[in-house]
Design a protein around this motif. Structure first.
Motif, mmCIF file in Angstrom:
data_model
loop_
_atom_site.group_PDB
_atom_site.id
_atom_site.type_symbol
_atom_site.label_atom_id
_atom_site.label_comp_id
_atom_site.label_asym_id
_atom_site.label_seq_id
_atom_site.Cartn_x
_atom_site.Cartn_y
_atom_site.Cartn_z
ATOM 1 N N ARG A 141 0.824 -1.215 0.000
ATOM 2 C CA ARG A 141 0.000 0.000 0.000
ATOM 3 C C ARG A 141 0.859 1.267 0.000
ATOM 4 O O ARG A 141 0.524 2.243 -0.655
ATOM 5 C CB ARG A 141 -0.950 -0.005 1.201
ATOM 6 C CG ARG A 141 -0.283 -0.042 2.566
ATOM 7 C CD ARG A 141 -1.305 -0.063 3.679
ATOM 8 N NE ARG A 141 -2.149 -1.249 3.574
ATOM 9 C CZ ARG A 141 -3.218 -1.471 4.355
ATOM 10 N NH1 ARG A 141 -3.554 -0.590 5.259
ATOM 11 N NH2 ARG A 141 -3.928 -2.566 4.220
ATOM 12 N N ILE A 142 1.998 1.247 0.732
ATOM 13 C CA ILE A 142 2.894 2.405 0.739
ATOM 14 C C ILE A 142 3.502 2.598 -0.645
ATOM 15 O O ILE A 142 3.580 3.717 -1.159
ATOM 16 C CB ILE A 142 3.990 2.230 1.813
ATOM 17 C CG1 ILE A 142 3.371 2.291 3.211
ATOM 18 C CG2 ILE A 142 5.073 3.300 1.662
ATOM 19 C CD1 ILE A 142 4.364 2.116 4.338
ATOM 20 N N LYS A 143 3.931 1.505 -1.246
ATOM 21 C CA LYS A 143 4.498 1.572 -2.588
ATOM 22 C C LYS A 143 3.474 2.112 -3.588
ATOM 23 O O LYS A 143 3.791 2.962 -4.432
ATOM 24 C CB LYS A 143 4.971 0.186 -3.019
ATOM 25 C CG LYS A 143 5.704 0.129 -4.354
ATOM 26 C CD LYS A 143 6.290 -1.275 -4.549
ATOM 27 C CE LYS A 143 7.060 -1.372 -5.868
ATOM 28 N NZ LYS A 143 6.176 -1.374 -7.028
ATOM 29 N N SER A 144 2.242 1.630 -3.492
ATOM 30 C CA SER A 144 1.187 2.085 -4.410
ATOM 31 C C SER A 144 0.880 3.564 -4.223
ATOM 32 O O SER A 144 0.670 4.303 -5.193
ATOM 33 C CB SER A 144 -0.085 1.261 -4.194
ATOM 34 O OG SER A 144 0.146 -0.109 -4.442
ATOM 35 N N ILE A 145 0.854 4.017 -2.965
ATOM 36 C CA ILE A 145 0.567 5.421 -2.688
ATOM 37 C C ILE A 145 1.671 6.309 -3.246
ATOM 38 O O ILE A 145 1.404 7.337 -3.886
ATOM 39 C CB ILE A 145 0.394 5.644 -1.170
ATOM 40 C CG1 ILE A 145 -0.911 4.993 -0.698
ATOM 41 C CG2 ILE A 145 0.395 7.138 -0.835
ATOM 42 C CD1 ILE A 145 -1.044 4.911 0.811
ATOM 43 N N LEU A 146 2.927 5.922 -3.036
ATOM 44 C CA LEU A 146 4.051 6.719 -3.537
ATOM 45 C C LEU A 146 4.065 6.766 -5.063
ATOM 46 O O LEU A 146 4.319 7.812 -5.661
ATOM 47 C CB LEU A 146 5.365 6.151 -3.012
ATOM 48 C CG LEU A 146 5.607 6.294 -1.501
ATOM 49 C CD1 LEU A 146 6.895 5.584 -1.098
ATOM 50 C CD2 LEU A 146 5.664 7.758 -1.108
ATOM 51 N N GLU A 147 3.800 5.613 -5.707
ATOM 52 C CA GLU A 147 3.781 5.574 -7.174
ATOM 53 C C GLU A 147 2.634 6.400 -7.738
ATOM 54 O O GLU A 147 2.807 7.147 -8.704
ATOM 55 C CB GLU A 147 3.672 4.131 -7.650
ATOM 56 C CG GLU A 147 4.929 3.304 -7.433
ATOM 57 C CD GLU A 147 4.746 1.855 -7.829
ATOM 58 O OE1 GLU A 147 5.757 1.155 -7.999
ATOM 59 O OE2 GLU A 147 3.577 1.406 -7.956
ATOM 60 N N GLY A 148 1.448 6.259 -7.142
ATOM 61 C CA GLY A 148 0.290 7.009 -7.628
ATOM 62 C C GLY A 148 0.458 8.502 -7.444
ATOM 63 O O GLY A 148 0.133 9.296 -8.334
ATOM 64 N N GLU A 149 0.980 8.881 -6.290
ATOM 65 C CA GLU A 149 1.216 10.303 -6.031
ATOM 66 C C GLU A 149 2.188 10.890 -7.042
ATOM 67 O O GLU A 149 1.980 11.998 -7.558
ATOM 68 C CB GLU A 149 1.776 10.469 -4.616
ATOM 69 C CG GLU A 149 2.216 11.876 -4.292
ATOM 70 C CD GLU A 149 3.239 11.927 -3.176
ATOM 71 O OE1 GLU A 149 3.651 13.044 -2.834
ATOM 72 O OE2 GLU A 149 3.642 10.861 -2.669
ATOM 73 N N SER A 150 3.258 10.146 -7.335
ATOM 74 C CA SER A 150 4.295 10.669 -8.223
ATOM 75 C C SER A 150 3.787 10.892 -9.638
ATOM 76 O O SER A 150 4.341 11.715 -10.372
ATOM 77 C CB SER A 150 5.481 9.706 -8.250
ATOM 78 O OG SER A 150 5.140 8.481 -8.878
ATOM 79 N N LEU A 151 2.743 10.163 -10.040
ATOM 80 C CA LEU A 151 2.188 10.353 -11.372
ATOM 81 C C LEU A 151 1.405 11.658 -11.497
ATOM 82 O O LEU A 151 1.314 12.238 -12.579
ATOM 83 C CB LEU A 151 1.267 9.183 -11.727
ATOM 84 C CG LEU A 151 1.916 7.906 -12.261
ATOM 85 C CD1 LEU A 151 0.852 6.848 -12.509
ATOM 86 C CD2 LEU A 151 2.693 8.177 -13.533
ATOM 87 N N LEU A 152 0.821 12.115 -10.391
ATOM 88 C CA LEU A 152 -0.085 13.254 -10.459
ATOM 89 C C LEU A 152 0.490 14.538 -9.889
ATOM 90 O O LEU A 152 0.059 15.635 -10.262
ATOM 91 C CB LEU A 152 -1.393 12.918 -9.719
ATOM 92 C CG LEU A 152 -2.175 11.700 -10.247
ATOM 93 C CD1 LEU A 152 -3.375 11.419 -9.350
ATOM 94 C CD2 LEU A 152 -2.617 11.922 -11.672
ATOM 95 N N ASN A 153 1.459 14.420 -8.953
ATOM 96 C CA ASN A 153 1.913 15.650 -8.285
ATOM 97 C C ASN A 153 2.688 16.580 -9.210
ATOM 98 O O ASN A 153 2.731 17.788 -8.982
ATOM 99 C CB ASN A 153 2.741 15.329 -7.030
ATOM 100 C CG ASN A 153 3.984 14.523 -7.325
ATOM 101 O OD1 ASN A 153 4.458 14.455 -8.462
ATOM 102 N ND2 ASN A 153 4.534 13.901 -6.300
ATOM 103 N N ASP A 154 3.305 16.015 -10.261
ATOM 104 C CA ASP A 154 3.999 16.879 -11.217
ATOM 105 C C ASP A 154 3.031 17.851 -11.878
ATOM 106 O O ASP A 154 3.336 19.035 -12.068
ATOM 107 C CB ASP A 154 4.696 16.046 -12.299
ATOM 108 C CG ASP A 154 5.840 15.215 -11.727
ATOM 109 O OD1 ASP A 154 6.307 15.552 -10.628
ATOM 110 O OD2 ASP A 154 6.242 14.244 -12.365
ATOM 111 N N ALA A 155 1.856 17.339 -12.226
ATOM 112 C CA ALA A 155 0.856 18.190 -12.879
ATOM 113 C C ALA A 155 0.387 19.300 -11.945
ATOM 114 O O ALA A 155 0.295 20.472 -12.333
ATOM 115 C CB ALA A 155 -0.327 17.343 -13.346
ATOM 116 N N SER A 156 0.078 18.950 -10.701
ATOM 117 C CA SER A 156 -0.430 19.957 -9.764
ATOM 118 C C SER A 156 0.618 21.023 -9.458
ATOM 119 O O SER A 156 0.307 22.216 -9.377
ATOM 120 C CB SER A 156 -0.897 19.290 -8.469
ATOM 121 O OG SER A 156 0.164 18.577 -7.859
ATOM 122 N N SER A 157 1.886 20.604 -9.309
ATOM 123 C CA SER A 157 2.937 21.589 -9.013
ATOM 124 C C SER A 157 3.183 22.518 -10.193
ATOM 125 O O SER A 157 3.417 23.725 -10.011
ATOM 126 C CB SER A 157 4.234 20.870 -8.635
ATOM 127 O OG SER A 157 4.753 20.151 -9.737
#
Length: 522
Positions: A141-157
């Motif tokens: 679950r930690i791995k999935s959260i980190l991977e999922g976050e990394s896909l979207l946070n670039d766009a938001s930043s």
């Protein structure tokens, strides 16, 4: 062409350093950045001038696209609330925190400039965390959260960065225009990505392609998605991510087994080279960054960078625990992915996994030197602070994260048995299901083709070897249909059982692809 031998030597150094990193169990981005720093001080070394377009257009699309193909959509959807909160809310919170701290402590920084800096340094880097997590086992679950976050946070930043840049350049910020622009960037980016993803899927499916053409199309896809979205001022990052997720989850429908197997090898090598180059470039870019500090002393600039780094690290850790508290409260009103108390270890690991990297560097470099005929305020200091944040987080968090993971011994509540045992259990279930299908639907062919009897025996005993090396077209057709039936069964099982690890399912799909590939040589 004068520097071509230098770049060849650079690639060789990258390969040697990555081999060393694998040997000593250190994340290779750390070694590459340090090596780039050391090389930049050697007299006579060509001064590297990195263009932001080089990173945004050449490096970023394939890296994001490959990450979208690797991530599990099932896991991403399961943890969508916490992924969404980290990718958007936490990034905005981090950017806002940096804005206020920079405005208060750094001379000459307005809130708009602080928000611009915050938009640059707020997104954690997916490559750095991924390289580190290769050497240690963390809960799924930690791995999935980190991977999922990394896909979207670039766009938001990058969205925050664009709005702050407009405010700095024009001296005004119109909220309703910003809101409409935000909606278009998100909706337009996702829409363009999905539309082009569907277009490429149809091209693969309807045109007479082979494995080589399929691979070239997959390489072209992220670039076209990114460029098309950016041309209409929407988010190219979201376009690549959404298009990549669409194609990844439909790969069995439009790619042959040969295309999937060969494409995997090509993409693994391509991403390997791109990641190596980009982290080496970060270190090599130091002379360009430090040369423009002007009146700001080096010690003051380093201090500002470390201050911003501390704000980002502390803010992310607080946000991780805040997400836990929010989940524990929300479970009383809505259904959450996991209602148990995760304790203090898991959130701390998520909070500590916040290394910065390629996107932050590219965003900082994209700031123009001149705007409206005047030098852009604090551009060189923003570049240097960004560099310090990248270096500090890579060294501090990158070197200590593996130790912390081993030290904390975070239990994985999603795995009740070892991964290999789960793999073998699921494979035996798949084989038995295929055996029943073979006996029920191909009784006549079983009697006619001895090789199908061997396949039945193979399925029954989970043997990996079919002794007979020659198969006629009839038996090949039956075996192909049997392999497709097993793929369908795996897909249904994965959708039906939410707790099933999709990585194990994909390992079995690769095994089935290898089995089908063997038919070309019989």
């Amino acid at each position: 062409m004068d520097n071509f031998p230098f770049y060849l030597i650079l690639i060789l150094i990258i390969l040697l350093l990555i081999m060393l990193a694998n040997r000593i169990k250190v994340a290779y981005p750390v070694l590459l950045v340090l090596a780039g720093l050391c090389i930049s001080f050697i007299p006579g070394i060509p001064v590297l001038h990195i263009e932001s377009e080089l990173i945004f257009v050449l490096f970023l699309p394939p890296l994001l696209y490959e990450a979208a193909w690797q991530i599990s959509w099932k896991e991403m959807w399961k943890w969508r609330r916490i992924i969404g909160s980290f990718a958007f809310v936490v990034v905005f919170f981090s950017a806002l925190s940096v804005a206020f701290v920079a405005n208060y402590f750094i001379p000459g920084f307005s809130l708009a400039l602080g928000l611009l800096l915050g938009g640059i340094v707020s997104p954690p880097d997916a490559v750095s965390a991924g390289a580190i997590l290769r050497f240690v086992k963390v809960p799924r679950r930690i791995k999935s959260i980190l991977e999922g976050e990394s896909l979207l946070n670039d766009a938001s930043s990058l969205i925050i960065f664009r709005f702050a840049f407009i405010a700095v350049a024009t001296g005004q910020f119109v909220w309703h225009e910003a809101a409409l622009s935000f909606v278009w960037m998100v909706a337009g980016g996702v829409g363009i990505g999905v539309a082009l993803g569907y277009f490429f899927m149809k091209m693969h499916k309807l045109l007479p392609t082979d494995a080589n053409i399929d691979i070239v199309l997959t390489i072209l896809a992220p670039y076209l998605m990114y460029i098309a979205a950016e041309e209409v001022h929407s988010s190219g990052v979201l376009a690549v991510v959404s298009g990549g997720l669409l194609l990844s989850n439909n790969r069995l429908r439009f790619l042959s087994s040969s295309s999937r197997l060969r494409g995997y090898n090509v993409w693994e090598s391509l991403v390997f080279v791109l990641n190596g180059l980009i982290f080496m470039f970060i270190g090599l870019d130091l002379p360009q960054i430090t040369s423009g500090l002007g009146n700001v002393s080096l010690s003051d600039a380093v201090g500002y960078g470390l201050l911003i780094t501390a704000v980002l690290i502390i803010g992310r850790i607080l946000a991780a625990y805040g997400a836990v508290v929010t989940t524990l409260i929300a479970r009383n009103f809505i259904t959450v992915a996991d209602s148990s108390n995760p304790g203090i270890k898991g959130p701390f690991l998520i909070g500590w996994s916040g290394m910065r990297g390629v996107v932050s560097l590219a965003a900082a470099l994209s700031i123009p030197e001149m705007v409206n005929g005047e030098p852009f305020p604090q551009r060189n200091l923003i570049l240097f602070i960004t560099f310090v944040v990248i270096l500090a987080t890579l060294l501090l968090q990158g070197l200590t994260l593996p130790y912390l993971i081993r030290r904390l011994h975070v239990k994985d509540p999603d795995h009740t048995m070892p991964e290999e045992e789960l793999y073998n259990k699921l494979r035996n279930m798949m084989s038995q299901h295929a055996l029943e299908h073979l006996r029920s639907n191909y009784e006549r062919e079983l009697d006619a083709y001895p090789v199908l009897q061997q396949i039945a025996q193979k399925l029954d005993t989970s043997s990996l070897v079919v002794k007979e090396s020659s198969m006629n077209e009839g038996s090949k057709a039956v075996y192909r249909e049997l392999l497709n039936h097993q793929r369908k069964w795996l897909h249904e099982k994965n959708a039906e059982k939410q707790s099933l690890d999709e990585e194990i399912v994909r390992r079995l799909l690769v095994y089935l692809d290898l089995e089908e590939e063997k038919l070309h040589y019989f």
